[in-house]
Design a protein around this motif. Structure first.
Motif, PDB file in Angstrom:
ATOM      1  N   VAL A  43       0.840  -1.208   0.000  1.00 44.03           N
ATOM      2  CA  VAL A  43       0.000   0.000   0.000  1.00 44.03           C
ATOM      3  C   VAL A  43       0.874   1.257   0.000  1.00 44.03           C
ATOM      4  O   VAL A  43       0.594   2.225  -0.709  1.00 44.03           O
ATOM      5  CB  VAL A  43      -0.971   0.003   1.210  1.00 44.03           C
ATOM      6  N   ASN A  44       1.945   1.229   0.760  1.00 42.73           N
ATOM      7  CA  ASN A  44       2.803   2.411   0.814  1.00 42.73           C
ATOM      8  C   ASN A  44       3.583   2.624  -0.484  1.00 42.73           C
ATOM      9  O   ASN A  44       3.830   3.770  -0.869  1.00 42.73           O
ATOM     10  CB  ASN A  44       3.725   2.341   2.039  1.00 42.73           C
TER      11      ASN A  44
ATOM     12  N   PHE B  42      -2.303   9.027   8.375  1.00 43.58           N
ATOM     13  CA  PHE B  42      -3.282   8.443   9.305  1.00 43.58           C
ATOM     14  C   PHE B  42      -3.336   6.924   9.136  1.00 43.58           C
ATOM     15  O   PHE B  42      -3.296   6.174  10.118  1.00 43.58           O
ATOM     16  CB  PHE B  42      -4.645   9.074   9.031  1.00 43.58           C
ATOM     17  N   VAL B  43      -3.408   6.477   7.899  1.00 40.11           N
ATOM     18  CA  VAL B  43      -3.498   5.028   7.620  1.00 40.11           C
ATOM     19  C   VAL B  43      -2.291   4.298   8.221  1.00 40.11           C
ATOM     20  O   VAL B  43      -2.433   3.219   8.808  1.00 40.11           O
ATOM     21  CB  VAL B  43      -3.598   4.757   6.097  1.00 40.11           C
ATOM     22  N   SER B  45      -0.477   5.246  10.788  1.00 37.09           N
ATOM     23  CA  SER B  45      -0.611   5.218  12.251  1.00 37.09           C
ATOM     24  C   SER B  45      -1.573   4.107  12.674  1.00 37.09           C
ATOM     25  O   SER B  45      -1.300   3.349  13.606  1.00 37.09           O
ATOM     26  CB  SER B  45      -1.113   6.572  12.769  1.00 37.09           C
ATOM     27  N   ILE B  46      -2.697   4.016  11.984  1.00 35.37           N
ATOM     28  CA  ILE B  46      -3.674   2.952  12.232  1.00 35.37           C
ATOM     29  C   ILE B  46      -3.019   1.578  12.077  1.00 35.37           C
ATOM     30  O   ILE B  46      -3.231   0.676  12.883  1.00 35.37           O
ATOM     31  CB  ILE B  46      -4.827   3.009  11.182  1.00 35.37           C
ATOM     32  N   ALA B  47      -2.239   1.448  11.011  1.00 37.86           N
ATOM     33  CA  ALA B  47      -1.606   0.150  10.718  1.00 37.86           C
ATOM     34  C   ALA B  47      -0.717  -0.295  11.878  1.00 37.86           C
ATOM     35  O   ALA B  47      -0.709  -1.467  12.257  1.00 37.86           O
ATOM     36  CB  ALA B  47      -0.791   0.252   9.429  1.00 37.86           C
ATOM     37  N   LEU B  48       0.016   0.651  12.467  1.00 40.02           N
ATOM     38  CA  LEU B  48       0.901   0.308  13.581  1.00 40.02           C
ATOM     39  C   LEU B  48       0.091  -0.100  14.809  1.00 40.02           C
ATOM     40  O   LEU B  48       0.387  -1.103  15.466  1.00 40.02           O
ATOM     41  CB  LEU B  48       1.824   1.492  13.907  1.00 40.02           C
ATOM     42  N   LEU B  49      -0.955   0.658  15.110  1.00 37.40           N
ATOM     43  CA  LEU B  49      -1.822   0.312  16.245  1.00 37.40           C
ATOM     44  C   LEU B  49      -2.468  -1.053  16.030  1.00 37.40           C
ATOM     45  O   LEU B  49      -2.565  -1.872  16.945  1.00 37.40           O
ATOM     46  CB  LEU B  49      -2.930   1.362  16.422  1.00 37.40           C
ATOM     47  N   ALA B  50      -2.921  -1.289  14.816  1.00 30.05           N
ATOM     48  CA  ALA B  50      -3.633  -2.532  14.486  1.00 30.05           C
ATOM     49  C   ALA B  50      -2.704  -3.735  14.616  1.00 30.05           C
ATOM     50  O   ALA B  50      -3.074  -4.768  15.174  1.00 30.05           O
ATOM     51  CB  ALA B  50      -4.194  -2.447  13.071  1.00 30.05           C
ATOM     52  N   ILE B  61      -9.476   3.611   1.441  1.00 29.18           N
ATOM     53  CA  ILE B  61      -8.884   4.931   1.173  1.00 29.18           C
ATOM     54  C   ILE B  61      -9.460   5.502  -0.117  1.00 29.18           C
ATOM     55  O   ILE B  61      -9.423   4.856  -1.168  1.00 29.18           O
ATOM     56  CB  ILE B  61      -7.346   4.821   1.049  1.00 29.18           C
ATOM     57  N   ARG B  62     -10.018   6.701  -0.016  1.00 27.74           N
ATOM     58  CA  ARG B  62     -10.546   7.416  -1.184  1.00 27.74           C
ATOM     59  C   ARG B  62      -9.928   8.809  -1.197  1.00 27.74           C
ATOM     60  O   ARG B  62     -10.491   9.769  -0.664  1.00 27.74           O
ATOM     61  CB  ARG B  62     -12.087   7.555  -1.082  1.00 27.74           C
TER      62      ARG B  62
END
Lengths: 92, 92
Positions: A43-44, B42-43, B45-50, B61-62
């Motif tokens: 994705v990145n 943001f995505v 950051s979410i990925a790391l938390l997840a 993502i749009r």
């Protein structure tokens, strides 16, 4: 670059891309990875290519699966921009 | 952590989260950013938390919009894990 492609042009271009399919006036493909970490790496990479091209696919992440959907919204359908980005994505 | 929450528990927890809504047996929220670059920040950051929580939202993502959808698939609905992650996301 931003004029709508004809049906024939789209067909030829799709033929040269592995496993992309047309759904309405968009092209889409789901990529499957080992896990979420690998999916996010992909994705990145996509994000960098998209930002450089100033052309951004819809990106749907489902743990190890990433679905990309490309269309040129400003043109109301598929243009050369979509297939150029798809080709770059395939090279990852 | 992984037992299904009751309707009453879900209602209380949703009340404490800003703009998350329940759709079927999932909770979802769309976050809007300045542009794709901020959305991708943001995505990630979410990925790391997840990944830390071993609990991964669906992420759509749009361009400047990111829609997150949380559910505990192994439990067949909403559990404490979903709301713990939503709370962490809200702190970003």
């Amino acid at each position: 670059m931003t004029s709508l492609l004809t049906e024939k042009q789209i067909k030829t271009k799709l033929h040269n891309l592995k496993n992309w399919k047309m759904v309405e006036n968009e092209v889409t493909k789901t990529f499957v990875f080992e896990d979420f970490v690998h999916a996010m790496g992909f994705v990145n990479s996509i994000a960098l290519l998209a930002e450089r091209a100033n052309h951004h696919p819809d990106i749907d992440i489902r743990w190890n699966k990433v679905t990309l959907t490309l269309s040129t919204h400003s043109a109301g359908g598929l243009t050369e921009k979509d297939f150029m980005l798809a080709k770059e994505i395939e090279k990852l």
